[in-house]
Design an enzyme around this catalytic site. Structure first.
Site, PDB file in Angstrom:
ATOM      1  CE  LYS A  60      -3.774  -2.260   2.606  1.00 15.02           C
ATOM      2  NZ  LYS A  60      -4.637  -2.114   3.807  1.00 15.02           N
ATOM      3  CE1 TYR A 120      -9.308  -2.719   1.336  1.00 16.83           C
ATOM      4  CE2 TYR A 120      -8.843  -0.454   0.716  1.00 16.83           C
ATOM      5  CZ  TYR A 120      -8.430  -1.661   1.249  1.00 16.83           C
ATOM      6  OH  TYR A 120      -7.149  -1.816   1.701  1.00 16.83           O
ATOM      7  NE  ARG A 168      -5.544 -12.448   5.307  1.00 20.01           N
ATOM      8  CZ  ARG A 168      -6.376 -11.416   5.329  1.00 20.01           C
ATOM      9  NH1 ARG A 168      -6.389 -10.542   4.336  1.00 20.01           N
ATOM     10  NH2 ARG A 168      -7.186 -11.226   6.334  1.00 20.01           N
ATOM     11  CB  THR A 176      -7.121  -6.613   9.767  1.00 19.00           C
ATOM     12  OG1 THR A 176      -7.458  -7.769   8.997  1.00 19.00           O
ATOM     13  CG2 THR A 176      -7.566  -5.365   9.035  1.00 19.00           C
ATOM     14  CG  ASN A 231      -3.250  -2.925   7.163  1.00 19.82           C
ATOM     15  OD1 ASN A 231      -3.165  -2.408   6.056  1.00 19.82           O
ATOM     16  ND2 ASN A 231      -4.304  -3.612   7.559  1.00 19.82           N
ATOM     17  CG  HIS A 258      -5.041  -6.297  -0.132  1.00 17.75           C
ATOM     18  ND1 HIS A 258      -6.198  -6.444   0.597  1.00 17.75           N
ATOM     19  CD2 HIS A 258      -5.167  -7.125  -1.216  1.00 17.75           C
ATOM     20  CE1 HIS A 258      -6.995  -7.308  -0.035  1.00 17.75           C
ATOM     21  NE2 HIS A 258      -6.384  -7.741  -1.129  1.00 17.75           N
ATOM     22  CD  GLU A 313      -8.803  -9.118  -3.100  1.00 22.72           C
ATOM     23  OE1 GLU A 313      -7.635  -9.551  -3.006  1.00 22.72           O
ATOM     24  OE2 GLU A 313      -9.528  -8.914  -2.106  1.00 22.72           O
TER      25      GLU A 313
HETATM   26  P1  ADP Z   1      -7.692  -7.183   5.388  1.00 22.83           P
HETATM   27  O1  ADP Z   1      -6.969  -6.070   4.674  1.00 22.83           O
HETATM   28  O2  ADP Z   1      -6.887  -7.768   6.527  1.00 22.83           O
HETATM   29  O3  ADP Z   1      -8.211  -8.254   4.443  1.00 22.83           O
HETATM   30  P2  ADP Z   1     -10.335  -5.922   5.512  1.00 22.83           P
HETATM   31  O4  ADP Z   1     -10.599  -6.319   4.105  1.00 22.83           O
HETATM   32  O5  ADP Z   1     -11.403  -6.232   6.536  1.00 22.83           O
HETATM   33  O6  ADP Z   1      -8.981  -6.556   6.093  1.00 22.83           O
HETATM   34  O7  ADP Z   1     -10.089  -4.338   5.590  1.00 22.83           O
HETATM   35  C1  ADP Z   1      -9.490  -3.628   4.560  1.00 22.83           C
HETATM   36  C2  ADP Z   1      -8.570  -2.562   5.144  1.00 22.83           C
HETATM   37  O8  ADP Z   1      -9.376  -1.591   5.839  1.00 22.83           O
HETATM   38  C3  ADP Z   1      -7.592  -3.081   6.195  1.00 22.83           C
HETATM   39  O9  ADP Z   1      -6.424  -3.646   5.641  1.00 22.83           O
HETATM   40  C4  ADP Z   1      -7.309  -1.823   6.992  1.00 22.83           C
HETATM   41  O10 ADP Z   1      -6.382  -0.972   6.302  1.00 22.83           O
HETATM   42  C5  ADP Z   1      -8.686  -1.145   7.004  1.00 22.83           C
HETATM   43  N1  ADP Z   1      -9.510  -1.530   8.166  1.00 22.83           N
HETATM   44  C6  ADP Z   1     -10.169  -2.700   8.336  1.00 22.83           C
HETATM   45  N2  ADP Z   1     -10.876  -2.725   9.487  1.00 22.83           N
HETATM   46  C7  ADP Z   1     -10.679  -1.528  10.055  1.00 22.83           C
HETATM   47  C8  ADP Z   1     -11.152  -0.924  11.270  1.00 22.83           C
HETATM   48  N3  ADP Z   1     -11.960  -1.564  12.113  1.00 22.83           N
HETATM   49  N4  ADP Z   1     -10.726   0.326  11.564  1.00 22.83           N
HETATM   50  C9  ADP Z   1      -9.901   0.992  10.725  1.00 22.83           C
HETATM   51  N5  ADP Z   1      -9.429   0.487   9.552  1.00 22.83           N
HETATM   52  C10 ADP Z   1      -9.783  -0.759   9.225  1.00 22.83           C
END
Ligand code: ADP
Length: 168
Positions: A10, A50, A90, A96, A121, A124, A135
């Protein structure tokens, strides 16, 4: 089972020069990279990526984050292929929420929570098989993948002389 997974470094990862660290960590998986590119992310692509989170209160912020509003308007998108690719990647990424991610993982090492509460974070990685397919097809054209057998494709005409390969 041999499978593919989409990995995105990212904008915070690129801005903080973490590309090398992330690729080194991912190389521990011994998976094969079959696609890779640096890409600027449009609002349409970020929202589509997203779309499963569009009802969340943080949706607009994570779209802005992926578009690079807080860092740089670039991401590095890659497709990794091999045995249990989704789960292996993962595991190295970590949870996450960077505060819950194991310290040795990419997110545990380099992620943070912003004052607005967004999980920055770094990386992805697709969460499951259907997500990975959706994706990869969203981020990559068939011609950008060095694998004949990933998903079915077909050739279409874009003009009198030009043909293009697309996902079926
Ligand atoms: P992942 O990226 O681990 O697959 P998600 O698809 O649920 O998780 O979320 C997409 C992205 O949105 C995350 O990588 C993170 O950057 C952000 N995110 C997810 N949940 C939260 C939350 N509760 N608060 C703030 N940011 C979040």
């Amino acid at each position: 089972m041999a499978e593919s997974t989409l990995v995105i470094i990212k904008p915070d990862g690129l801005q903080k020069s973490l590309t090398g660290n992330v690729l080194t960590r991912l190389s521990e998986t011994k998976l094969v990279i079959v696609g890779a590119k640096i890409k600027s992310v449009s609002r349409g692509l970020a929202e589509d990526h997203y779309r499963h989170l569009k009802d969340k209160p943080f949706f607009e912020e994570i779209v802005n984050y992926l578009m690079g509003h807080y860092h740089t308007n670039r991401v590095m998108a890659m497709v990794y292929y091999g045995e249990d690719a989704i789960q292996k990647v993962r595991k190295i990424c970590g949870a996450t929420n960077p505060e819950e991610a194991e310290p040795g993982t990419i997110r545990g090492s380099f992620g943070r929570i912003t004052t607005k509460g967004i999980y920055e974070n770094v990386i992805h990685a697709s969460g499951n098989t259907p997500d990975a397919e959706r994706e990869i097809k969203l981020w990559f054209d068939p011609d950008e993948i060095v694998s004949e057998t990933l998903y079915p494709t077909k050739e279409i005409s874009v003009s009198n002389k030009q043909k293009k390969r697309v996902w079926t």
